[in-house]
Design an enzyme around this catalytic site. Structure first.
Site: not given
Length: 405
Positions: A10, A104-105
């Site tokens: 993350d 973003d993960e």
């Protein structure tokens, strides 16, 4: 069964990190990214602002009151998308199978890689490579399933890593607050606190039936997660570039009311699919096929969005510009392309809290009762539009035959 090794990565305060990468003067200072108007919402905030109670999704007005010394930046969706793609490419080049959960993960399945080299070492080196090549901080959790790894990442942040050895899942989870479990939102958290349940350890000691009687079906899932049990698979990442739908009319038509209703229904359905799949579009196209089989289409570039109130007027505008021949129409189609991963939060730069809450509520109802449970009045009667599965589940697109209306 052989133990699995699932990595969760993350990017820390992603939008904030990108802004700092572009302007080092912002390093170490309180920073908020989001809508800057009166009704704007926080899309991301730096760790320095969090001790004042600022969090993403809150009204910008409130955030400014809590932390008046923070710098506020409007943010730029396409910049974030570009950086997200860079990180995706690095992961793609290193890992056999991974899932991109959002802008973003990421999850990656590293099972069996210890034949070649230690999994823990591989994960650490991957993280260092991402930091070095992208210039962005990233944290990870590594365990034998997605849920425990995600919780571990949360504990590792900012910019660190936590590895949970096989068999230690319950020990790791026990002292943590129950709201660390994915799925435990504010309402469920309140219910659990009312029961006197504050730490995950307490759920581990409860019989599953007790939690089910209080929380219904979700109780069983929460109980399993509290005990470190989860078998959610990794959904391999296939970049899907576009999503479209079209209608061939049973009889060629020039009925403007019907054509308009069908177009709006298509745009609405596709926009919902985007939000469900955590996608945003930047190109809209409309297609018309006349009764003489001549086909014309027109497209327009827009800022990344997944919002009906932006997409529908654009679709209507394109149709108006396109429909010039006054001939009967055989088929119309709508397509959204130039897709990127990223959920509705990217629209926080332009939209108000009310809009955001409206979409969240509508999507929750559709998720629960089906896509046709909420429709615009104008689209009534266009029953066949909409699809069941999620077109962004990582599976390559299925080509739909033209369904007749």
């Amino acid at each position: 069964m052989k133990n699995k090794s699932i990595l969760h990565l993350d990017l820390d305060a992603f939008f904030v990190s990108v802004e700092r990468k572009q302007n080092s003067e912002l390093n170490g200072k309180p920073l908020i990214v989001g809508g800057i108007g009166d009704r704007g919402v926080v899309a991301a905030c730096s760790y320095e602002t969090r001790k004042f109670g600022v969090h993403s999704g809150m009204a910008m007005k409130v955030a400014r009151q809590l932390c008046p010394q923070a710098t506020v930046i409007k943010g730029n969706a396409s910049t974030y998308t570009k950086h997200s793609k860079e990180v995706t490419e690095i992961i793609k080049s290193q890992v056999p199978s991974f899932e991109k959960a959002s802008v973003d993960e990421f999850y990656a399945d590293l099972s069996g890689m210890d034949k070649f080299f230690g999994i823990n070492q591989f994960a650490s080196e991957l993280r260092q490579t991402i930091i070095k090549e992208s210039g962005l901080p990233i944290s990870f959790g590594l365990s034998q399933n997605k849920v425990v790894s995600k919780i571990a990442t949360g504990e590792a942040k900012p910019n660190a890593e936590i590895i949970i050895p096989h068999g230690n899942e319950k020990i790791f989870l026990a002292p943590l607050s129950v709201n660390k479990i994915p799925m435990v939102g504010n309402k469920t958290f309140q219910k659990l606190l009312n029961l006197g349940v504050r730490e995950i350890k307490t759920i581990q000691e409860m019989p599953v039936e007790m939690l089910e009687s209080v929380l219904g079906k979700a109780g069983r899932t929460i109980w399993k997660r509290a005990n470190g049990l989860d078998d959610t698979p990794i959904i391999p990442y296939h970049e899907r570039k576009s999503i479209s739908t079209e209608r061939t009319f049973g009889r060629d038509t020039i009925d403007m009311v019907r054509l308009h209703a069908t177009l709006v229904a298509m745009a609405e359905s596709l926009a919902y699919q985007l939000r469900r799949g955590n996608k945003l579009t930047s190109v809209i196209s409309v297609k018309i096929r006349y009764s003489d089989y001549q086909t014309h289409s027109k497209q327009v570039k827009i800022s990344y969005t997944s919002a009906d109130h932006i997409l529908i007027p654009k679709v209507e505008m394109l149709f108006k510009q396109l429909y010039s021949r006054r001939l009967l129409i055989r088929l119309i189609g709508v397509k959204f392309s130039g897709l990127v991963g990223g959920n509705y939060q990217i629209n926080l730069f332009d939209d108000s809290e009310e809009m955001l809450n409206l979409y969240n509520s509508i999507d929750k109802i559709k998720e629960r009762f089906g896509e046709h449970s909420v429709m615009r009045a104008v689209t009534m009667g266009t029953k066949t539009i909409g699809r069941m599965g999620n077109p962004f589940n990582g599976e390559p697109p299925i080509v739909l035959a033209h369904r007749k209306q």
